[in-house]
Design a protein around this motif. Structure first.
Motif, short mmCIF file in Angstrom:
data_model
loop_
_atom_site.label_atom_id
_atom_site.label_comp_id
_atom_site.label_asym_id
_atom_site.label_seq_id
_atom_site.Cartn_x
_atom_site.Cartn_y
_atom_site.Cartn_z
N ILE A 110 -34.03 26.32 -57.77
CA ILE A 110 -33.20 27.50 -58.06
C ILE A 110 -32.92 28.31 -56.80
O ILE A 110 -31.93 29.04 -56.73
CB ILE A 110 -33.89 28.37 -59.13
CG1 ILE A 110 -32.90 29.41 -59.66
CG2 ILE A 110 -35.14 29.03 -58.57
CD1 ILE A 110 -33.43 30.20 -60.83
N SER A 111 -33.78 28.18 -55.79
CA SER A 111 -33.58 28.96 -54.56
C SER A 111 -32.31 28.56 -53.82
O SER A 111 -31.76 29.37 -53.06
CB SER A 111 -34.79 28.80 -53.63
OG SER A 111 -34.92 27.45 -53.21
N GLN A 112 -31.82 27.36 -54.04
CA GLN A 112 -30.62 26.93 -53.35
C GLN A 112 -29.37 27.65 -53.86
O GLN A 112 -28.32 27.60 -53.21
CB GLN A 112 -30.43 25.42 -53.49
CG GLN A 112 -30.18 24.95 -54.91
CD GLN A 112 -30.13 23.44 -55.01
OE1 GLN A 112 -29.77 22.77 -54.05
NE2 GLN A 112 -30.48 22.90 -56.16
N TRP A 113 -29.47 28.32 -55.02
CA TRP A 113 -28.34 29.08 -55.55
C TRP A 113 -28.44 30.57 -55.25
O TRP A 113 -27.50 31.31 -55.52
CB TRP A 113 -28.23 28.86 -57.06
CG TRP A 113 -28.00 27.43 -57.42
CD1 TRP A 113 -28.89 26.55 -57.96
CD2 TRP A 113 -26.79 26.69 -57.21
NE1 TRP A 113 -28.33 25.32 -58.12
CE2 TRP A 113 -27.03 25.36 -57.67
CE3 TRP A 113 -25.53 26.99 -56.69
CZ2 TRP A 113 -26.06 24.37 -57.63
CZ3 TRP A 113 -24.56 26.00 -56.64
CH2 TRP A 113 -24.83 24.71 -57.11
N PRO A 158 -25.82 31.39 -52.10
CA PRO A 158 -24.40 31.56 -52.44
C PRO A 158 -24.15 32.73 -53.39
O PRO A 158 -23.08 33.36 -53.33
CB PRO A 158 -24.03 30.22 -53.08
CG PRO A 158 -25.31 29.62 -53.52
CD PRO A 158 -26.33 30.07 -52.52
N THR A 159 -25.12 33.05 -54.26
CA THR A 159 -24.94 34.18 -55.16
C THR A 159 -24.89 35.49 -54.39
O THR A 159 -24.04 36.36 -54.65
CB THR A 159 -26.08 34.23 -56.20
OG1 THR A 159 -26.09 33.02 -56.95
CG2 THR A 159 -25.91 35.41 -57.14
N SER A 208 -21.59 35.82 -52.56
CA SER A 208 -20.44 36.08 -53.43
C SER A 208 -20.42 37.49 -53.97
O SER A 208 -19.41 37.93 -54.53
CB SER A 208 -20.43 35.09 -54.59
OG SER A 208 -21.57 35.28 -55.42
N PHE A 246 -19.47 28.25 -53.72
CA PHE A 246 -20.33 27.46 -54.60
C PHE A 246 -20.10 25.95 -54.46
O PHE A 246 -21.01 25.16 -54.67
CB PHE A 246 -20.14 27.90 -56.06
CG PHE A 246 -20.79 29.22 -56.35
CD1 PHE A 246 -22.14 29.29 -56.64
CD2 PHE A 246 -20.07 30.39 -56.31
CE1 PHE A 246 -22.76 30.50 -56.90
CE2 PHE A 246 -20.68 31.62 -56.56
CZ PHE A 246 -22.03 31.67 -56.86
N ALA A 300 -22.32 25.15 -51.65
CA ALA A 300 -23.72 25.06 -52.06
C ALA A 300 -23.99 23.75 -52.80
O ALA A 300 -25.05 23.14 -52.65
CB ALA A 300 -24.08 26.26 -52.94
N ALA A 301 -23.01 23.31 -53.60
CA ALA A 301 -23.20 22.06 -54.34
C ALA A 301 -23.28 20.86 -53.42
O ALA A 301 -23.88 19.84 -53.77
CB ALA A 301 -22.06 21.89 -55.34
N SER A 348 -22.43 27.37 -46.93
CA SER A 348 -23.85 27.25 -46.62
C SER A 348 -24.24 25.83 -46.22
O SER A 348 -25.27 25.63 -45.58
CB SER A 348 -24.69 27.70 -47.82
OG SER A 348 -24.36 26.95 -48.98
#
Length: 464
Positions: free
Chosen positions: A198-201, A204-205, A208, A247, A250-251, A397
């Motif tokens: 979950i830290s990888q999101w 980007p959050t 944004s 995002f 990030a993906a 990222s």
């Protein structure tokens, strides 16, 4: 494996200090904006509503004392910057003296940037009269208004400028999170923290968030009972177009890990994987966001006609005579600015309500009223285009592992702050011009004869 320049930068100027440097640069840029607008004769206090306390850099003098109140508006920001810069420079100097660019000692003394950052945070929230408390308090008020204001509340121009400046610090906001991970136990200043699960999101959050704030402001403007235009919706679309860039990037980290399972760990050091559709989709999203943002800057934020379809006759049509010829004898300017006819003395003009409106031929792609010297505009347009096309890189990222440790990413962030610094000058100038037009329309609406002073997208004519 970190490259040589990455290790060198991490040992001499680690990410936490780079974040502090960029924040300080933003404070200085804003002080120069206010100071420069004052020197250029632009009434920024009126356009930004500095006297009303709606922005985080208000004046403390009565509005009638124009010169002193304008000085008060930027002098506290200079003082704030000097205090901030002195503290950060002392912290960085101690770090350099302690480590001597020795990679073995960098993590052993990482408490120095931690203490330096903590000191900045404490000074920011300190309730005592120190470090320009009034400016700090109003900064929080402006931020809270942007984040938590009611959907039925108006969106002030000062809040729009504040939030737009915030978007230029989207990458810095992500760097704050990375710096925190580096400074906590288990982290290292020599390498980026691993972003798994979950830290990888989270990164980007956070990046944004500034665009989400501006998107929300645009929706509030669209829903306003006084709004009859779809322009806020198109503006909201501009900010929404940044979300796919952030995002999708990030993906790509997930895709890179999948490719690494079949091709080896070396694939994680590559920044481009063109054979995967996700990377091509990210490139398309980045291109659309950059071009749309550039078009919006010129056409709407700056009021220029370069990318706006406009018949030639609307730019060179001659005006009808004024009803009150005595107005021609006045020497006036727009909201205290220098005579705009000095740049183009061949252009005819009319003086109404204390403002000069030029309405005949003007340089192609600009607009009838220019408050700055002519060469300023094409230069700003050029730099804005170049830097808009590179800004999407800093929102990506998946490029961090290749460029974060190098000086390239730092200079790109500096360039974006400088781009926003130039943007503010033209944005405030255009707001002052629009306000002057509106006051002229209002003050002359009961005159016996109508005359069109300058091209307008609205169908109703101005009255003289």
């Amino acid at each position: 494996m970190e490259s040589g320049d990455a290790v060198s930068l991490a040992t001499s100027f680690p990410l936490p200090f780079r974040v502090l440097f960029l924040i300080g640069l933003g404070i200085l840029a804003w002080a120069i904006n206010l100071h420069g607008l004052h020197l250029l004769g632009i009434d920024a206090s009126s356009a930004l509503e500095l006297h009303s306390g709606r922005i985080f850099l208000p004046t403390t003098s009565p509005p009638s004392r124009a010169h002193s109140s304008a000085r008060v508006s930027y002098m506290p920001v200079y003082r704030l910057f000097m205090t901030y810069a002195t503290w950060c420079f002392v912290g960085w100097s101690f770090f350099r003296l302690a480590t001597h660019s020795n990679t073995i000692l960098v993590d052993a003394f990482k408490y120095i940037p931690a203490v330096c950052s903590l000191g900045v945070l404490i000074a920011l929230i300190c309730p005592y009269e120190m470090c320009q408390k009034r400016e700090r308090d109003l900064f929080f008020q402006s931020a809270a208004r942007c984040l938590f204001s009611s959907v039925n509340s108006p969106v002030y121009f000062s809040d729009v400028v504040f939030a737009d400046v915030f978007t230029s610090f989207a990458k810095v906001l992500g760097d704050v999170w990375l710096s925190l991970c580096m400074l906590l136990p288990g982290g290292s200043l020599l390498s980026l923290p691993s972003l798994d699960g979950i830290s990888q999101w989270i990164l980007p959050t956070l990046m944004s968030l500034p665009y989400l704030i501006r998107f929300r402001q645009c929706i509030i403007e669209h829903r306003s009972p006084t709004n009859a235009s779809k322009r806020p919706l198109f503006n909201a679309l501009k900010y929404a177009s940044s979300f796919p860039v952030i995002f999708l990037s990030a993906a790509q980290r997930i895709v890179v890990l999948e490719l690494a399972e079949g091709k080896g760990e070396s694939v994680t050091q590559e920044s481009w994987h063109g054979e995967h559709p996700l990377f091509r989709l990210w490139l398309l999203a980045a291109l659309l966001n950059s071009l749309y943002s550039f078009w919006w800057d010129l056409t709407n934020d700056w009021g220029l006609n370069l990318l706006k379809p406009q018949p030639a006759e609307s730019r060179i049509s001659a005006p009808r005579p004024l009803v009150f010829p005595s107005l021609h004898s006045k020497a006036a300017s727009i909201s205290g600015s220098p005579d705009v006819t000095q740049s183009h003395p061949s252009s005819s003009h009319q003086v109404l309500g204390g403002a000069i409106y030029r309405h005949q031929s003007y340089p192609y792609g600009l607009r009838p009223v220019l408050l700055y010297p002519l060469p300023v505009y094409p230069l700003v347009v050029f730099f804005n285009l170049v830097l808009r096309m590179t800004w999407s890189m800093k929102l990506s990222s998946h490029l961090y592992s290749q460029s974060e440790g190098s000086a390239l990413m730092l200079w790109l962030e500096v360039a974006e702050i400088l781009r926003r610094w130039m943007w503010v000058f033209i944005r405030v100038e255009w707001e002052v011009v629009k306000n002057a037009q509106h006051r002229s329309q209002t003050s002359n609406s009961t005159a016996p004869e109508e005359v069109e002073l300058m091209p307008s997208n609205r169908s109703d004519p101005m009255d003289d």
